[in-house]
Design an enzyme around this catalytic site. Structure first.
Site, PDB file in Angstrom:
ATOM      1  N   LYS A  23      11.531 -22.872  31.084  1.00  0.00           N
ATOM      2  CA  LYS A  23      10.260 -22.306  31.553  1.00  0.00           C
ATOM      3  C   LYS A  23       9.099 -23.198  31.132  1.00  0.00           C
ATOM      4  O   LYS A  23       8.864 -23.411  29.950  1.00  0.00           O
ATOM      5  CB  LYS A  23      10.110 -20.901  30.959  1.00  0.00           C
ATOM      6  CG  LYS A  23       8.743 -20.268  31.147  1.00  0.00           C
ATOM      7  CD  LYS A  23       8.714 -18.911  30.444  1.00  0.00           C
ATOM      8  CE  LYS A  23       7.303 -18.371  30.334  1.00  0.00           C
ATOM      9  NZ  LYS A  23       7.260 -17.090  29.594  1.00  0.00           N
TER      10      LYS A  23
ATOM     11  N   ASP B 261       8.232 -18.262  20.899  1.00  0.00           N
ATOM     12  CA  ASP B 261       6.890 -18.633  21.331  1.00  0.00           C
ATOM     13  C   ASP B 261       5.842 -17.617  20.895  1.00  0.00           C
ATOM     14  O   ASP B 261       4.660 -17.917  20.868  1.00  0.00           O
ATOM     15  CB  ASP B 261       6.833 -18.830  22.855  1.00  0.00           C
ATOM     16  CG  ASP B 261       7.183 -17.583  23.638  1.00  0.00           C
ATOM     17  OD1 ASP B 261       7.720 -16.611  23.054  1.00  0.00           O
ATOM     18  OD2 ASP B 261       6.930 -17.564  24.861  1.00  0.00           O
ATOM     19  N   ASN B 262       6.267 -16.414  20.572  1.00  0.00           N
ATOM     20  CA  ASN B 262       5.376 -15.369  20.054  1.00  0.00           C
ATOM     21  C   ASN B 262       6.255 -14.250  19.511  1.00  0.00           C
ATOM     22  O   ASN B 262       7.482 -14.289  19.648  1.00  0.00           O
ATOM     23  CB  ASN B 262       4.431 -14.829  21.133  1.00  0.00           C
ATOM     24  CG  ASN B 262       5.080 -14.540  22.461  1.00  0.00           C
ATOM     25  OD1 ASN B 262       4.859 -15.231  23.458  1.00  0.00           O
ATOM     26  ND2 ASN B 262       5.910 -13.510  22.487  1.00  0.00           N
TER      27      ASN B 262
ATOM     28  N   CYS C 118       2.661 -16.669  25.309  1.00  0.00           N
ATOM     29  CA  CYS C 118       3.484 -17.867  25.484  1.00  0.00           C
ATOM     30  C   CYS C 118       2.746 -19.143  25.892  1.00  0.00           C
ATOM     31  O   CYS C 118       2.975 -20.186  25.303  1.00  0.00           O
ATOM     32  CB  CYS C 118       4.637 -17.582  26.436  1.00  0.00           C
ATOM     33  SG  CYS C 118       4.209 -16.700  27.920  1.00  0.00           S
TER      34      CYS C 118
ATOM     35  N   ASP D  93      11.954 -17.037  24.189  1.00  0.00           N
ATOM     36  CA  ASP D  93      10.772 -16.396  24.758  1.00  0.00           C
ATOM     37  C   ASP D  93      10.750 -14.922  24.371  1.00  0.00           C
ATOM     38  O   ASP D  93      11.677 -14.174  24.694  1.00  0.00           O
ATOM     39  CB  ASP D  93      10.815 -16.536  26.286  1.00  0.00           C
ATOM     40  CG  ASP D  93       9.463 -16.333  26.932  1.00  0.00           C
ATOM     41  OD1 ASP D  93       8.662 -15.554  26.393  1.00  0.00           O
ATOM     42  OD2 ASP D  93       9.211 -16.949  27.980  1.00  0.00           O
ATOM     43  N   ASP D  94       9.708 -14.495  23.647  1.00  0.00           N
ATOM     44  CA  ASP D  94       9.520 -13.081  23.285  1.00  0.00           C
ATOM     45  C   ASP D  94      10.572 -12.565  22.307  1.00  0.00           C
ATOM     46  O   ASP D  94      10.928 -11.385  22.332  1.00  0.00           O
ATOM     47  CB  ASP D  94       9.518 -12.180  24.530  1.00  0.00           C
ATOM     48  CG  ASP D  94       8.232 -12.271  25.331  1.00  0.00           C
ATOM     49  OD1 ASP D  94       7.385 -13.114  25.003  1.00  0.00           O
ATOM     50  OD2 ASP D  94       8.074 -11.496  26.284  1.00  0.00           O
TER      51      ASP D  94
ATOM     52  N   HIS E 197      12.452 -12.865  27.658  1.00  0.00           N
ATOM     53  CA  HIS E 197      11.280 -12.306  28.335  1.00  0.00           C
ATOM     54  C   HIS E 197      11.716 -11.310  29.412  1.00  0.00           C
ATOM     55  O   HIS E 197      12.824 -11.393  29.947  1.00  0.00           O
ATOM     56  CB  HIS E 197      10.493 -13.454  28.975  1.00  0.00           C
ATOM     57  CG  HIS E 197       9.095 -13.120  29.389  1.00  0.00           C
ATOM     58  ND1 HIS E 197       8.816 -12.341  30.489  1.00  0.00           N
ATOM     59  CD2 HIS E 197       7.903 -13.481  28.856  1.00  0.00           C
ATOM     60  CE1 HIS E 197       7.508 -12.236  30.624  1.00  0.00           C
ATOM     61  NE2 HIS E 197       6.927 -12.910  29.638  1.00  0.00           N
TER      62      HIS E 197
ATOM     63  N   LYS F 220       3.891  -8.811  20.320  1.00  0.00           N
ATOM     64  CA  LYS F 220       3.337  -9.785  21.261  1.00  0.00           C
ATOM     65  C   LYS F 220       2.024  -9.257  21.826  1.00  0.00           C
ATOM     66  O   LYS F 220       1.878  -8.059  22.053  1.00  0.00           O
ATOM     67  CB  LYS F 220       4.338 -10.023  22.392  1.00  0.00           C
ATOM     68  CG  LYS F 220       3.822 -10.900  23.516  1.00  0.00           C
ATOM     69  CD  LYS F 220       4.825 -10.969  24.658  1.00  0.00           C
ATOM     70  CE  LYS F 220       4.258 -11.801  25.805  1.00  0.00           C
ATOM     71  NZ  LYS F 220       5.214 -11.912  26.931  1.00  0.00           N
TER      72      LYS F 220
ATOM     73  N   HIS G 248       5.355 -23.067  32.251  1.00  0.00           N
ATOM     74  CA  HIS G 248       4.244 -22.155  31.967  1.00  0.00           C
ATOM     75  C   HIS G 248       3.036 -22.844  31.343  1.00  0.00           C
ATOM     76  O   HIS G 248       2.319 -22.265  30.529  1.00  0.00           O
ATOM     77  CB  HIS G 248       4.705 -20.993  31.097  1.00  0.00           C
ATOM     78  CG  HIS G 248       4.051 -19.699  31.460  1.00  0.00           C
ATOM     79  ND1 HIS G 248       4.256 -18.528  30.786  1.00  0.00           N
ATOM     80  CD2 HIS G 248       3.167 -19.400  32.448  1.00  0.00           C
ATOM     81  CE1 HIS G 248       3.561 -17.554  31.326  1.00  0.00           C
ATOM     82  NE2 HIS G 248       2.885 -18.060  32.343  1.00  0.00           N
TER      83      HIS G 248
END
Length: 475
Positions: A126, A271-272, A72, A34-35, A213, A289, A128
């Site tokens: 996660k 995810d990004n 995300c 994540d991130d 994240h 992001k 989301h």
């Protein structure tokens, strides 16, 4: 003699068919960071301490043109449905905690398809992708089990966000998991799933880690690995990446010990792009992001397998998008994707270094933010403001805070990403014919857009109405 040869041929054919049909589909482990920034792994940046990730990447296939969404929830939508977010209504921002957003129930998710093929399916991390109604939660959408968060940005130790506890074991509130660092909790659960898995069934293990994240939190021993970095924010962020790396190393060892790794495909992707305003590093790419620049959408990714990849130890430059994982993994598992998906099967590209099966994709089309971007071969067209964090950072100043420059942007921008990967040279005014052609392509894609489903925040979802816990049941 001819009759004998013919009979032998029939026997051999039946034997080959029998063997082929008895081969178990491969296990699939799909890891989402994540991130994670482009320059935040060791195989891109030797200042990063990620030996486990690096070993898997270098021993498999590094993907140098793997694209995700700018934030995300839209990317997770791609992984799970095979459709661009602007075809499911999830193209605008993330699903914030009080917003009753979700992947519509008429979309069949990848774990549901894999269960039909006999897979055991587990999610750890996660989610989301919506939780305002139980029918949008993981165990109602194809997963045999779930451990983790419904939202994002929870405390890594407390599992609390905005005064609400958010941690579930299947559907049960799991306050007994508070305390340990989440990356290690998720790794321990993944190891348990791997070691207790019934080896007569193929396994699909989806691991969307919370790491890295915000909030920026990590055990001190990982931050201490980067003592030469003066800026606290960057030092903590790097420590979080190394903690994630250790968790992945533990999971990989469990796969080896169990023998599952001998018939397994492991996918790793972010995810990004990384949030440079929170310590990430996307150099040499422009942006971060939340933007449609390459720094927000070109993701760190690789695939690893001991047995399934015909070519190993190289960097693949073929174009692949997040929507492609759905049909690729489904076909690898022996299934057949439904017609009309945005994703395409990329297994030949991944396994044999064959040419990519796509030459264009949609970065995003957001009718609420009023921006969009598409790619066709080498050309990238951006309409509207690409995002707030637009500056290109010429030097990797990892020991200082990165400053953000905001400016006014032209309505359309056109870049040749192959010749200009850092998006410096806007071609829109120089090549009006190319611009006109790309605008036509964008308009064609826009015609199939579903309006963004982004309702206002609903106070019924406030944790104070649910005993201090983020819970389904309010939409």
């Amino acid at each position: 003699m001819e009759r004998y040869v013919a009979s032998l041929a029939v026997v051999c054919t039946l034997w080959v068919v029998s063997v082929a049909s008895s081969v178990q589909p491969p296990h699939i482990v799909f890891i989402v960071a994540d991130d994670l920034g482009w320059n935040d792994v060791g195989f891109h940046n030797p200042q990063m301490i990620t030996p486990n990730i690096d070993s898997l990447a270098r021993g498999g296939v590094i993907l140098n043109s793997s694209y995700v969404q700018y934030v995300c929830s839209p990317s997770r939508n791609c992984f799970m449905t095979g459709y661009y977010p602007y075809h499911t209504g999830l193209q605008h921002e993330v699903i914030h905690p009080l917003i009753p957003g979700y992947v519509p129930a008429n979309f069949t998710l990848l774990p549901q398809k894999l269960k039909e093929l006999g897979y055991a399916t587990h999610a750890v991390g996660k989610w989301h992708l919506g939780f305002c109604n139980w029918k949008y939660t993981p165990t109602m959408r194809g997963f045999d089990s779930f451990l983790g968060y419904y939202n994002g940005a929870e405390g890594y130790y407390t599992h609390v966000r905005d005064d609400g506890f958010d941690f579930r074991s299947n559907k049960t509130v799991a306050k007994n998991y508070s305390g340990p660092y989440s990356a290690m909790t998720f790794a321990s659960r993944a190891e348990e799933i791997i070691r207790t898995h019934d080896k007569t069934k193929p396994l699909y293990l989806y691991l969307p880690f919370q790491s890295v994240h915000e909030p920026l939190q990590v055990p001190q021993r990982f931050e201490d690995m980067y003592k030469t970095i003066r800026t606290k924010q960057r030092r903590t962020y790097c420590g979080m990446v190394s903690a994630l790396d250790e968790a992945i190393g533990n999971i990989t060892q469990a796969l080896r010990d169990s023998g599952l790794i001998d018939n397994l495909l492991l996918v790793f992707t972010t995810d990004n792009g990384g949030p440079t305003y929170l310590g990430a590093n996307n150099l040499p790419l422009r942006g971060a992001k939340t933007t449609l620049w390459e720094g927000g959408t070109k993701g760190v990714a690789f695939v690893y397998s001991k047995t399934l990849l015909e070519k190993l130890n190289y960097t693949n430059t073929g174009m692949i998008h997040a929507v492609d994982w759905f049909p690729t993994l489904l076909r690898l598992a022996g299934g057949r994707p439904d017609p009309g998906l945005d994703g395409v099967n990329q297994w030949d590209m991944l396994s044999r270094n064959s040419p990519s099966n796509r030459q264009e994709f949609v970065y995003n089309i957001d009718d609420l933010r009023n921006d969009s971007a598409i790619r066709y071969r080498d050309l990238k067209l951006i309409y509207g403001k690409p995002g707030d964090y637009n500056d290109w950072y010429p030097l990797p100043r990892l020991d200082e805070d990165i400053q953000v420059d905001k400016k006014t942007w032209p309505l359309y921008q056109l870049y040749n990403i192959t010749a200009d990967p850092t998006e410096h040279h806007d071609l829109a005014t120089e090549f009006p014919d190319l611009l006109a052609s790309m605008k036509q392509r964008l308009e064609k894609w826009r015609q199939s857009m579903v309006p963004a489903h982004y309702p206002p925040r609903d106070p019924k979802g406030d944790p104070k109405n649910w005993g201090g816990v983020w819970s389904p049941g309010w939409c």
